[in-house]
Write a protein that holds these residues in place. Structure first.
Motif, PDB file in Angstrom:
ATOM      1  N   GLY A 155      12.359   4.501 -24.625  1.00  0.00           N
ATOM      2  CA  GLY A 155      11.988   5.893 -24.363  1.00  0.00           C
ATOM      3  C   GLY A 155      10.714   6.033 -23.556  1.00  0.00           C
ATOM      4  N   SER A 156      10.093   4.898 -23.224  1.00  0.00           N
ATOM      5  CA  SER A 156       8.847   4.988 -22.446  1.00  0.00           C
ATOM      6  C   SER A 156       9.172   5.397 -21.005  1.00  0.00           C
ATOM      7  CB  SER A 156       8.119   3.648 -22.441  1.00  0.00           C
ATOM      8  OG  SER A 156       8.869   2.720 -21.690  1.00  0.00           O
ATOM      9  N   LEU A 157       8.151   5.919 -20.322  1.00  0.00           N
ATOM     10  CA  LEU A 157       8.349   6.368 -18.943  1.00  0.00           C
ATOM     11  C   LEU A 157       8.071   5.223 -17.979  1.00  0.00           C
ATOM     12  CD1 LEU A 157       6.379   9.755 -19.125  1.00  0.00           C
ATOM     13  CD2 LEU A 157       8.858   9.433 -19.241  1.00  0.00           C
ATOM     14  N   PRO A 158       8.668   5.275 -16.784  1.00  0.00           N
ATOM     15  CA  PRO A 158       8.230   4.317 -15.763  1.00  0.00           C
ATOM     16  C   PRO A 158       6.773   4.600 -15.396  1.00  0.00           C
ATOM     17  CG  PRO A 158       9.731   5.956 -14.815  1.00  0.00           C
ATOM     18  CD  PRO A 158       9.684   6.211 -16.293  1.00  0.00           C
ATOM     19  N   THR A 159       6.081   3.562 -14.953  1.00  0.00           N
ATOM     20  CA  THR A 159       4.654   3.719 -14.657  1.00  0.00           C
ATOM     21  C   THR A 159       4.357   3.315 -13.219  1.00  0.00           C
ATOM     22  OG1 THR A 159       4.053   3.271 -16.943  1.00  0.00           O
ATOM     23  CG2 THR A 159       2.328   2.903 -15.309  1.00  0.00           C
ATOM     24  N   LEU A 160       3.515   4.088 -12.565  1.00  0.00           N
ATOM     25  CA  LEU A 160       2.974   3.665 -11.278  1.00  0.00           C
ATOM     26  C   LEU A 160       1.508   3.343 -11.502  1.00  0.00           C
ATOM     27  CD1 LEU A 160       3.338   3.170  -8.286  1.00  0.00           C
ATOM     28  CD2 LEU A 160       2.723   5.540  -7.874  1.00  0.00           C
ATOM     29  N   ASP A 161       1.232   2.033 -11.580  1.00  0.00           N
ATOM     30  CA  ASP A 161      -0.148   1.583 -11.780  1.00  0.00           C
ATOM     31  C   ASP A 161      -0.765   1.393 -10.393  1.00  0.00           C
ATOM     32  OD1 ASP A 161      -2.506   0.297 -12.257  1.00  0.00           O
ATOM     33  OD2 ASP A 161      -1.664  -1.240 -13.585  1.00  0.00           O
ATOM     34  N   TYR A 162      -1.401   2.424  -9.883  1.00  0.00           N
ATOM     35  CA  TYR A 162      -1.939   2.387  -8.523  1.00  0.00           C
ATOM     36  C   TYR A 162      -3.352   2.942  -8.516  1.00  0.00           C
ATOM     37  CZ  TYR A 162      -2.572   3.446  -3.560  1.00  0.00           C
ATOM     38  OH  TYR A 162      -3.048   3.504  -2.285  1.00  0.00           O
ATOM     39  N   HIS A 163      -4.276   2.144  -8.037  1.00  0.00           N
ATOM     40  CA  HIS A 163      -5.650   2.618  -7.841  1.00  0.00           C
ATOM     41  C   HIS A 163      -6.005   2.381  -6.382  1.00  0.00           C
ATOM     42  CE1 HIS A 163      -6.987   3.443 -11.911  1.00  0.00           C
ATOM     43  NE2 HIS A 163      -6.408   2.331 -12.319  1.00  0.00           N
ATOM     44  N   ALA A 164      -6.279   3.452  -5.651  1.00  0.00           N
ATOM     45  CA  ALA A 164      -6.629   3.304  -4.233  1.00  0.00           C
ATOM     46  C   ALA A 164      -7.863   2.412  -4.101  1.00  0.00           C
ATOM     47  CB  ALA A 164      -6.886   4.670  -3.615  1.00  0.00           C
ATOM     48  N   GLU A 165      -8.754   2.435  -5.117  1.00  0.00           N
ATOM     49  CA  GLU A 165     -10.012   1.664  -5.024  1.00  0.00           C
ATOM     50  C   GLU A 165      -9.759   0.155  -4.986  1.00  0.00           C
ATOM     51  OE1 GLU A 165     -10.134   3.698  -8.615  1.00  0.00           O
ATOM     52  OE2 GLU A 165      -9.256   4.740  -6.915  1.00  0.00           O
ATOM     53  N   ARG A 166      -8.560  -0.285  -5.379  1.00  0.00           N
ATOM     54  CA  ARG A 166      -8.307  -1.734  -5.306  1.00  0.00           C
ATOM     55  C   ARG A 166      -8.300  -2.217  -3.857  1.00  0.00           C
ATOM     56  NH1 ARG A 166      -3.652  -1.096  -9.724  1.00  0.00           N
ATOM     57  NH2 ARG A 166      -4.896  -1.486 -11.586  1.00  0.00           N
ATOM     58  N   ARG A 167      -8.066  -1.317  -2.949  1.00  0.00           N
ATOM     59  CA  ARG A 167      -8.060  -1.630  -1.522  1.00  0.00           C
ATOM     60  C   ARG A 167      -8.874  -0.569  -0.787  1.00  0.00           C
ATOM     61  NH1 ARG A 167      -8.084  -6.130   0.313  1.00  0.00           N
ATOM     62  NH2 ARG A 167      -6.624  -7.529  -0.658  1.00  0.00           N
ATOM     63  N   PRO A 168     -10.191  -0.616  -0.913  1.00  0.00           N
ATOM     64  CA  PRO A 168     -10.996   0.487  -0.361  1.00  0.00           C
ATOM     65  C   PRO A 168     -11.157   0.454   1.159  1.00  0.00           C
ATOM     66  CG  PRO A 168     -12.418  -1.166  -1.354  1.00  0.00           C
ATOM     67  CD  PRO A 168     -11.007  -1.628  -1.580  1.00  0.00           C
ATOM     68  N   GLU A 169     -10.843  -0.719   1.799  1.00  0.00           N
ATOM     69  CA  GLU A 169     -11.214  -0.892   3.217  1.00  0.00           C
ATOM     70  C   GLU A 169     -10.580   0.171   4.111  1.00  0.00           C
ATOM     71  OE1 GLU A 169      -9.478  -3.049   1.376  1.00  0.00           O
ATOM     72  OE2 GLU A 169     -10.621  -4.890   1.091  1.00  0.00           O
ATOM     73  N   LEU A 170      -9.267   0.346   3.973  1.00  0.00           N
ATOM     74  CA  LEU A 170      -8.600   1.263   4.895  1.00  0.00           C
ATOM     75  C   LEU A 170      -8.800   2.720   4.498  1.00  0.00           C
ATOM     76  CD1 LEU A 170      -5.560  -1.008   5.634  1.00  0.00           C
ATOM     77  CD2 LEU A 170      -7.277  -0.262   7.272  1.00  0.00           C
ATOM     78  N   ALA A 171      -9.145   2.949   3.220  1.00  0.00           N
ATOM     79  CA  ALA A 171      -9.480   4.316   2.809  1.00  0.00           C
ATOM     80  C   ALA A 171     -10.738   4.765   3.547  1.00  0.00           C
ATOM     81  CB  ALA A 171      -9.683   4.368   1.298  1.00  0.00           C
ATOM     82  N   ARG A 172     -11.636   3.801   3.824  1.00  0.00           N
ATOM     83  CA  ARG A 172     -12.855   4.135   4.584  1.00  0.00           C
ATOM     84  C   ARG A 172     -12.490   4.553   6.002  1.00  0.00           C
ATOM     85  NH1 ARG A 172     -15.690   0.254   1.355  1.00  0.00           N
ATOM     86  NH2 ARG A 172     -15.107  -1.504   2.647  1.00  0.00           N
ATOM     87  N   GLU A 173     -11.562   3.764   6.608  1.00  0.00           N
ATOM     88  CA  GLU A 173     -11.129   4.143   7.968  1.00  0.00           C
ATOM     89  C   GLU A 173     -10.509   5.545   7.939  1.00  0.00           C
ATOM     90  OE1 GLU A 173      -8.872   1.418  10.557  1.00  0.00           O
ATOM     91  OE2 GLU A 173      -7.584   3.104  11.121  1.00  0.00           O
ATOM     92  N   HIS A 174      -9.741   5.818   6.893  1.00  0.00           N
ATOM     93  CA  HIS A 174      -9.075   7.131   6.820  1.00  0.00           C
ATOM     94  C   HIS A 174     -10.100   8.265   6.770  1.00  0.00           C
ATOM     95  CE1 HIS A 174      -5.749   9.857   6.158  1.00  0.00           C
ATOM     96  NE2 HIS A 174      -6.420  10.402   5.160  1.00  0.00           N
ATOM     97  N   ARG A 175     -11.115   8.094   5.942  1.00  0.00           N
ATOM     98  CA  ARG A 175     -12.123   9.157   5.820  1.00  0.00           C
ATOM     99  C   ARG A 175     -12.811   9.391   7.169  1.00  0.00           C
ATOM    100  NH1 ARG A 175     -12.832   6.816   0.757  1.00  0.00           N
ATOM    101  NH2 ARG A 175     -14.548   5.498   1.439  1.00  0.00           N
ATOM    102  N   ALA A 176     -13.107   8.265   7.862  1.00  0.00           N
ATOM    103  CA  ALA A 176     -13.800   8.390   9.156  1.00  0.00           C
ATOM    104  C   ALA A 176     -12.886   9.072  10.181  1.00  0.00           C
ATOM    105  CB  ALA A 176     -14.227   7.010   9.656  1.00  0.00           C
TER     106      ALA A 176
END
Ligand SMILES: Cc1cc2nc3c(=O)[nH]c(=O)nc-3n(C[C@H](O)[C@H](O)[C@H](O)COP(=O)(O)OP(=O)(O)OC[C@H]3O[C@@H](n4cnc5c(N)ncnc54)[C@H](O)[C@@H]3O)c2cc1C
Length: 476
Positions: free
Chosen positions: A364-385
């Motif tokens: 009865g448990s739900l599927p889980t998406l274990d995702y943290h953007a911070e695990r890969r911060p490099e391209l998130a920086r490019e995105h913000r810029a």
């Protein structure tokens, strides 16, 4: 004796429909199982209130990494997400087939040159066109160009006649078109097979279990649906999408004990990635007149993993309402909607093994998406810029920009959960699409993508499905 099909395909989106098309036109007997049903063709899929309200979205509830529930924006219907897509059908660059470990970018198991013929064939089968740039975008492109934002024609899976149908031309992005003016998987790949006796299409069939051969679980002989129906085939092609295909394989590996011995079982569900997405709306004084709007792609040499494209139809009233404060009066929302220029800004996401889909355990448990953007911060920086650069350029062009980051439920562009690669220790399927260590099970959807690249993924998925099925046909 149950019927044994040559090929059984799970899911009718970009990958599943392309695989079915190829196999059926080559005379193979194919069973296509689709969880959803056909969308209505009564015009309701163009109703902004219904669409923006999530009426046609999946109602499947998931947990995120913190244990909070959320509903990923998935679409369970014939044709999968392609019925809703914005039809930007773009190739990845040659460099995007190579690895860049510093950014967590994994290589494809072959280079661009090897994949190029499949891109070409997919473009022909799906039907892609470029459209002339319209006046408002032309003006804006000149201004954005002064800030380093260069444009190139954007390949669209739209019929050239769409421009004669105003409602469809302004609502192809994020809506399902009932007349077939958008080249989606149903209209281009499945409808032409309707008369073929080689295709058996079963809708409202949710595959839950893969069935092992009695003697050897590395051979899958069929599937069982949630309602108990069972179907059998010599080859199984999984195309349920990057959020769902890994769950089917995880359950199979666990139930057969293969999770103990098969390296691929340790990788299934891992390396989930999604484009880092921001919607930007710029408000100007001039009433816009463009119709398609999404005719050019914007690129900037400072942001090599990113791209920006106009929203088809710029942005309708519902999108504007979503972005503006709810207390604004209707006439003001209308005023802004007529002057709103919408863009979708996207940056590639790196792979991280801990970012993963974990299937429901059956209690009865739900599927889980274990995702943290911070695990890969490099391209998130490019995105913000790049968002900052694009918004600054819009401001200089006389538009007042607002942004909305697309959260975790925005699943439009995701992949990687059954990554392709040569090494069974780090990937799930081989370069031919077969699951490492298994005899007859293949993956033909966006799960396989080792890299998303900076472009939208559907053309790469179509081309991958072509490559896998043509390989299968050549070997028999
Ligand atoms: C609003 C929106 C806009 C987009 N715009 C673009 C764009 O402009 N360009 C682009 O390239 N991409 C775009 N995309 C993304 C593109 O649509 C997807 O990348 C592509 O459709 C993924 O193909 P797929 O075969 O992996 O999965 P899907 O297309 O999601 O197909 C999976 C299918 O499997 C079925 N299924 C799931 N589980 C089961 C099960 N257990 N049993 C049986 N069937 C099952 C589902 O119902 C679905 O039909 C967009 C997506 C959205 C939502």
């Amino acid at each position: 004796m149950p019927e044994i099909h040559d090929y059984l395909i799970i899911g009718s989106g970009a990958g599943g429909a392309m695989a079915a098309h190829q196999l059926v036109v080559q005379g193979k007997r194919v069973l296509l199982l689709e969880k959803g049903s056909e969308l209505p063709d009564d015009g309701s899929t163009l109703d902004a209130t219904l669409v923006a309200g999530g009426h046609f979205n999946s109602k499947e509830v998931w947990n995120n990494a913190r244990g909070a529930s959320f509903m990923p924006e998935e679409h369970f219907n014939l044709g999968g997400k392609t019925r809703w897509y914005g039809a930007a059908l773009l190739r990845n660059d040659p460099a995007e087939f190579r690895a860049d470990p510093a950014l967590g970018l994994c290589a494809w198991p072959f280079d661009y040159a090897e994949f190029e013929p499949y891109y070409r064939e997919a473009e022909q089968l799906i039907g892609v066109h470029t459209f002339a740039i319209e006046a408002d975008l032309q003006r804006l492109a000149v201004d954005l160009g002064k800030h380093g934002w260069q444009t190139q024609p954007l390949q669209l899976g739209l019929s050239p006649e769409i421009v004669e149908h105003l409602n469809e031309a302004t609502h192809f992005d994020g809506y399902a078109l009932p007349k077939g003016l958008k080249s989606d998987a149903k209209f281009r790949l499945l409808d032409p097979l309707k008369a073929s006796e080689n295709l058996t299409l079963v809708m409202n069939a949710t595959v839950r279990d893969l069935l092992p051969s009695g003697e050897n679980p590395t051979e899958v002989v069929g599937v069982r649906c949630t309602d108990g129906r069972e179907y059998f085939a010599r080859h199984i092609l999984v195309a349920a999408g990057a959020m769902h295909s890994p769950r089917l394989l995880q359950r199979y590996f666990l139930s057969t004990g293969l999770s103990e011995h098969l390296p691929a079982a340790q990788i299934a569900g891992r390396n989930f990635k999604r484009h880092i997405l921001t919607a930007v709306i710029g408000f100007g004084w001039r009433i816009k007149r463009d119709v398609l709007c999404k005719t050019r792609l914007f690129l900037h040499s400072d942001f090599p993993h990113s791209s920006s494209q106009p929203l088809g139809g710029w942005a309708d009233r519902e999108t504007i309402r979503f972005l503006l404060p709810g207390w604004l009066p209707k006439w003001l929302v209308e005023f802004f909607a007529l002057r709103a220029y919408g863009f979708f800004l996207q940056t590639e996401d790196g792979s991280h093994a801990d970012n993963r889909v974990i299937g429901e355990s059956g209690d009865g448990s739900l599927p889980t998406l274990d995702y943290h953007a911070e695990r890969r911060p490099e391209l998130a920086r490019e995105h913000r810029a790049m968002v900052f650069s694009f918004m600054s350029a819009m401001l200089s062009a006389g538009l007042v920009p607002f942004k909305q980051t697309i959260g975790l439920s925005g699943m439009a562009h995701c992949g990687g959960t059954l990554m392709t690669g040569n090494d069974p220790a780090t990937s799930v399927v081989d370069a031919q699409g077969k699951v490492h260590g298994m005899q007859n099970i293949y993956v033909v959807d966006g799960s396989v993508l080792p890299r998303l690249g900076r472009m939208n993924p559907a053309l790469s998925i179509y081309a991958w499905a072509l490559r896998v099925t043509q390989g299968l046909l050549a070997n028999r």
